[in-house]
Design a protein around this motif. Structure first.
Motif, PDB file in Angstrom:
ATOM      1  N   MET A  24       4.096  -4.086   7.822  1.00  0.00           N
ATOM      2  CA  MET A  24       2.836  -3.617   8.375  1.00  0.00           C
ATOM      3  C   MET A  24       2.956  -3.220   9.855  1.00  0.00           C
ATOM      4  O   MET A  24       2.348  -2.236  10.295  1.00  0.00           O
ATOM      5  CB  MET A  24       1.785  -4.710   8.212  1.00  0.00           C
TER       6      MET A  24
ATOM      7  N   GLU B  84      -5.214  -6.408   4.498  1.00  0.00           N
ATOM      8  CA  GLU B  84      -4.823  -7.563   3.687  1.00  0.00           C
ATOM      9  C   GLU B  84      -5.715  -7.743   2.459  1.00  0.00           C
ATOM     10  O   GLU B  84      -5.288  -8.342   1.470  1.00  0.00           O
ATOM     11  CB  GLU B  84      -4.854  -8.827   4.545  1.00  0.00           C
TER      12      GLU B  84
ATOM     13  N   ILE C 182       2.307  -5.244   2.894  1.00  0.00           N
ATOM     14  CA  ILE C 182       1.249  -5.991   3.568  1.00  0.00           C
ATOM     15  C   ILE C 182       1.514  -7.490   3.494  1.00  0.00           C
ATOM     16  O   ILE C 182       1.410  -8.202   4.480  1.00  0.00           O
ATOM     17  CB  ILE C 182      -0.122  -5.679   2.934  1.00  0.00           C
TER      18      ILE C 182
ATOM     19  N   SER D 102       0.857  -1.185   0.000  1.00  0.00           N
ATOM     20  CA  SER D 102       0.000   0.000   0.000  1.00  0.00           C
ATOM     21  C   SER D 102       0.892   1.234   0.000  1.00  0.00           C
ATOM     22  O   SER D 102       1.920   1.269   0.676  1.00  0.00           O
ATOM     23  CB  SER D 102      -0.900  -0.002   1.239  1.00  0.00           C
TER      24      SER D 102
ATOM     25  N   TYR E  21      -4.696   0.015   3.968  1.00  0.00           N
ATOM     26  CA  TYR E  21      -3.827  -0.555   5.002  1.00  0.00           C
ATOM     27  C   TYR E  21      -4.451  -1.845   5.529  1.00  0.00           C
ATOM     28  O   TYR E  21      -4.780  -1.980   6.707  1.00  0.00           O
ATOM     29  CB  TYR E  21      -3.645   0.412   6.163  1.00  0.00           C
TER      30      TYR E  21
END
Length: 340
Positions: free
Chosen positions: A309, A105, A332, A46, A103
């Motif tokens: 992450m 999965e 991620i 991301s 932000y």
């Protein structure tokens, strides 16, 4: 049989970055199915943008109907498709512009906001593309109506937007002027293709350009504030000033005579609040005009650093410090051998 039923009934969850009063933590929530016109993306990376910092602090809430999860651009692999989706298949590598939800999965997004990953870009790095390229294209080529060989001044030249603008515009003009906050950042802009870079901490950009008798046709400004008056002075006849942010303040002194005498045009825009239809229109333009330049190597990526992450707060600290040159990405899904 009962055991199988019990397993089937367990909700499928995803990890996401939760915002608890400005503190970002990892949480879990159920994965929603995509609507008929949406695809679901298993997110690999991301992009981090300044708008994310504003949302974290409660100043930039998502548009109605968009996810409350932070994140405006992603890259990944299609995991599900809605019933009316025809041209995108499960397993396709894609990147997308979002109204929120990056932000995490997984994210669901309207198919019109999705782009195939360029053939020479890997699935993680592609998260650096959507927000910056669509913002640059819309504000410079559409709103400011840039024409080949025109001169342009980009404030914040070393930012993700700035470096992207330089990388694109060097294919259309050799008159690219930028401001940045250090010699290192100025040198990076010059290496990317800028014609002149002005360190705003050491020199006044208006004085420098006036002294060298340089007038610019277009200014892309994310600073605002006291830059407003200076911008008007250095614009050419029928020049265009376009705002995409106001990091230096939302108020500025104005001389109306500069606008009238030189027939200037002042505008501004945001991308996040636009409909999927309008975002899709820009996506189609970018696919036609910019994607081929990426695939033939005429436009490169400018990625500064990637964070896992669980280090999202460190990534945001870097963004707030303005110590970066180019894009900051959030990984991620960990690196593997998959690529486009």
């Amino acid at each position: 049989m009962l055991e199988d039923l019990f397993v089937y009934c367990i909700p499928v969850v995803m990890k996401f970055v939760d915002n608890k009063n400005g503190e970002l933590i990892i949480s879990e929530r159920e994965i929603e199915s995509p609507h008929e016109n949406e695809i679901q993306i298993e997110i690999y990376s991301s992009g981090i943008n300044r708008a994310d910092l504003l949302q974290k602090k409660g100043h930039y809430p998502p548009p109605q109907g968009e996810s409350d999860i932070i994140g405006l651009e992603v890259s990944g692999k299609v995991s599900k498709t809605g019933s009316s989706v025809k041209d995108i298949k499960i397993g396709d590598f894609v990147c997308a512009i979002l109204g929120g939800g990056g932000y995490a999965e997984f994210v669901n997004v309207d198919q019109r906001q999705v782009l195939p990953i360029p053939k020479n870009i890997n699935i993680h790095d592609a998260a650096a593309l959507p927000e910056t390229i669509l913002t640059v294209y819309e504000n410079i080529f559409n709103i400011s109506e840039f024409k080949k060989n025109e001169s342009i001044l980009i404030h914040g030249g070393s930012s993700g937007i700035g470096t992207t603008a330089i990388s694109i515009l060097k294919n259309f003009t050799d008159k690219i002027y930028v401001t940045a906050g250090s010699k290192e950042k100025c040198d990076a802009c010059l290496n990317l293709g800028a014609t002149k870079a002005i360190n705003y901490k050491e020199e006044d950009f208006e004085e420098v350009l006036t002294r060298e008798n340089i007038k610019v046709d277009i200014i892309l400004d994310m600073v605002g504030g006291d830059y407003f008056k200076k911008n008007l002075k250095i614009l050419n006849f029928k020049g265009r000033l376009t705002y995409i942010a106001a990091l230096g303040g939302i108020k500025g002194e104005i001389n109306l005579l500069h606008i009238m005498n030189k027939q200037l045009r002042i505008s501004g825009s945001t991308l996040r609040s636009r409909s999927s239809e309008l975002k899709g229109k820009i996506v189609r333009q970018v696919l036609k005009d910019v994607w081929p330049l990426i695939e033939n190597g005429s436009i490169g990526l400018n990625i500064f650093k990637k964070f896992p992450m669980n280090e999202i707060n460190v990534a945001h600290q870097l963004m707030e410090s303005s110590g970066h040159i180019g894009k900051i990405l959030l990984t991620i899904k960990e690196e593997n051998n998959e690529s486009t």
